[in-house]
Write a protein that holds these residues in place. Sequence first.
Motif, PDB file in Angstrom:
ATOM      1  N   VAL A   5       0.846  -1.065   0.145  1.00 47.71           N
ATOM      2  CA  VAL A   5      -0.310  -0.059   0.103  1.00 47.71           C
ATOM      3  C   VAL A   5       0.719   1.404   0.011  1.00 47.71           C
ATOM      4  O   VAL A   5       1.799   1.473   0.778  1.00 47.71           O
ATOM      5  N   GLU A   6       0.760   2.168  -1.167  1.00 45.56           N
ATOM      6  CA  GLU A   6       1.621   3.202  -1.079  1.00 45.56           C
ATOM      7  C   GLU A   6       0.667   4.559  -0.874  1.00 45.56           C
ATOM      8  O   GLU A   6      -0.487   4.414  -1.374  1.00 45.56           O
ATOM      9  N   ILE A   7       0.794   5.455  -0.001  1.00 45.82           N
ATOM     10  CA  ILE A   7       0.123   6.638   0.333  1.00 45.82           C
ATOM     11  C   ILE A   7       0.574   7.845  -0.310  1.00 45.82           C
ATOM     12  O   ILE A   7       1.963   8.219  -0.324  1.00 45.82           O
ATOM     13  N   CYS A   8      -0.253   8.236  -0.758  1.00 43.95           N
ATOM     14  CA  CYS A   8       0.077   9.726  -1.606  1.00 43.95           C
ATOM     15  C   CYS A   8       0.034  10.676  -0.713  1.00 43.95           C
ATOM     16  O   CYS A   8      -0.931  11.300   0.015  1.00 43.95           O
ATOM     17  N   CYS A   9       1.219  11.571  -0.556  1.00 41.13           N
ATOM     18  CA  CYS A   9       1.375  12.671   0.408  1.00 41.13           C
ATOM     19  C   CYS A   9       1.590  13.982   0.004  1.00 41.13           C
ATOM     20  O   CYS A   9       2.271  14.033  -0.863  1.00 41.13           O
ATOM     21  N   LEU A 177       2.805  -2.875 -11.646  1.00 39.66           N
ATOM     22  CA  LEU A 177       1.689  -2.254 -11.528  1.00 39.66           C
ATOM     23  C   LEU A 177       1.293  -1.558 -10.420  1.00 39.66           C
ATOM     24  O   LEU A 177       1.134  -2.352  -9.500  1.00 39.66           O
ATOM     25  N   LEU A 178       0.979  -0.360 -10.240  1.00 42.21           N
ATOM     26  CA  LEU A 178       0.543   0.159  -9.012  1.00 42.21           C
ATOM     27  C   LEU A 178      -0.871   0.744  -9.264  1.00 42.21           C
ATOM     28  O   LEU A 178      -1.021   1.784 -10.166  1.00 42.21           O
ATOM     29  N   ALA A 179      -1.963   0.205  -8.780  1.00 40.48           N
ATOM     30  CA  ALA A 179      -3.467   0.831  -9.232  1.00 40.48           C
ATOM     31  C   ALA A 179      -3.737   2.058  -8.066  1.00 40.48           C
ATOM     32  O   ALA A 179      -3.695   1.702  -6.923  1.00 40.48           O
ATOM     33  N   GLY A 180      -4.192   2.984  -8.910  1.00 46.74           N
ATOM     34  CA  GLY A 180      -4.591   4.072  -7.906  1.00 46.74           C
ATOM     35  C   GLY A 180      -5.619   5.134  -8.453  1.00 46.74           C
ATOM     36  O   GLY A 180      -6.012   4.992  -9.890  1.00 46.74           O
ATOM     37  N   SER A 181      -6.295   5.799  -7.731  1.00 51.27           N
ATOM     38  CA  SER A 181      -7.371   6.909  -7.869  1.00 51.27           C
ATOM     39  C   SER A 181      -8.752   6.292  -7.243  1.00 51.27           C
ATOM     40  O   SER A 181      -9.206   5.205  -8.035  1.00 51.27           O
ATOM     41  N   HIS A 201      -2.630   2.368  -4.372  1.00 44.10           N
ATOM     42  CA  HIS A 201      -2.087   3.676  -4.185  1.00 44.10           C
ATOM     43  C   HIS A 201      -3.256   4.364  -3.743  1.00 44.10           C
ATOM     44  O   HIS A 201      -4.449   4.490  -4.222  1.00 44.10           O
ATOM     45  N   SER A 202      -3.140   5.307  -2.545  1.00 46.15           N
ATOM     46  CA  SER A 202      -4.494   5.799  -1.779  1.00 46.15           C
ATOM     47  C   SER A 202      -3.816   7.100  -1.363  1.00 46.15           C
ATOM     48  O   SER A 202      -2.748   7.382  -0.787  1.00 46.15           O
ATOM     49  N   SER A 203      -4.971   8.106  -1.054  1.00 45.63           N
ATOM     50  CA  SER A 203      -4.463   9.400  -0.721  1.00 45.63           C
ATOM     51  C   SER A 203      -4.801   9.335   0.977  1.00 45.63           C
ATOM     52  O   SER A 203      -4.383  10.223   1.792  1.00 45.63           O
ATOM     53  N   CYS A 204      -5.874   8.396   1.276  1.00 50.14           N
ATOM     54  CA  CYS A 204      -6.421   8.065   2.617  1.00 50.14           C
ATOM     55  C   CYS A 204      -6.429   9.711   3.068  1.00 50.14           C
ATOM     56  O   CYS A 204      -6.243  10.038   4.268  1.00 50.14           O
ATOM     57  N   LYS A 205      -7.261  10.339   2.356  1.00 50.41           N
ATOM     58  CA  LYS A 205      -7.408  12.007   2.422  1.00 50.41           C
ATOM     59  C   LYS A 205      -8.578  12.227   3.752  1.00 50.41           C
ATOM     60  O   LYS A 205      -9.880  11.772   3.587  1.00 50.41           O
TER      61      LYS A 205
END
Length: 247
Positions: A5-9, A177-181, A201-205
């Motif tokens: 899990v990659e977090i967009c910061c 492959l990294l799935a995001g949005s 990939h997630s922002s967890c905003k």
Amino acid sequence: MEKIVEICCGSYEDAYQAWLGGAKRIELNQALFLGGLTPSLGSLVLTKQTTDLNVVSMVRPRGAGFCYSDSEYESMLLDCKLLLEHGSDGIAFGFLLSDCSIDVARTKTFVDLIHSYGKEAVFHRAFDCVKDPFKAVEILISLGVNRLLTSGLEAKAMDGAPLLKQLQDRYGKQIQLLAGSGVNATNGLALMEATNIHQIHSSCKDWNQDPTTCGAQVSYAYCSSNAYAYEVVSKELVEELMKSVSL
């Protein structure tokens, strides 16, 4: 395969909250409301000093698209070098020509530069503007790109799941492959299962408030629903996402 899990910061504060929530890898930006721009060196240095996060730094000089002038490209090259020299574990970038095809020359230069530092080259969601995703991913593979962030050419990754699965089935052994949005605790595992992609990939905003955003005649607001709000990474939402995919 190991789930990631990659977090967009959008800041050092976001990175720290992502780390507290259990994240192992982040994409570090600023100005997420523009889709993410090149982060400050200060935010990168602090993140590397105070956490053990794997940090992929964005190199993007402005909002809108990905067809850059010569001067923009020169500044991106310098930003890339500086971020790598200050500890970035990878660089996220994307170059397109005016016809929305991959800019091969600039992509190759970036990949070669990043690899010369022993780091990962990540092509970001500029990919989601291409017209032929299969030709585009084959070009990225041929250039040595390590990872591709994509929503499957749709606004949200769940809507792009059919294409994401095709890309994973066809190319998953040649490129990560990294799935995001639109990925969160309610759909992350389902997306992984539907596509066989093990990285999301997630922002967890969430939103915080700054009471100084608006004056009597002046406003610096960008959130349409709350004039005083700005987005942040939520430690709790990171924890929920990590738990939802059994990490």
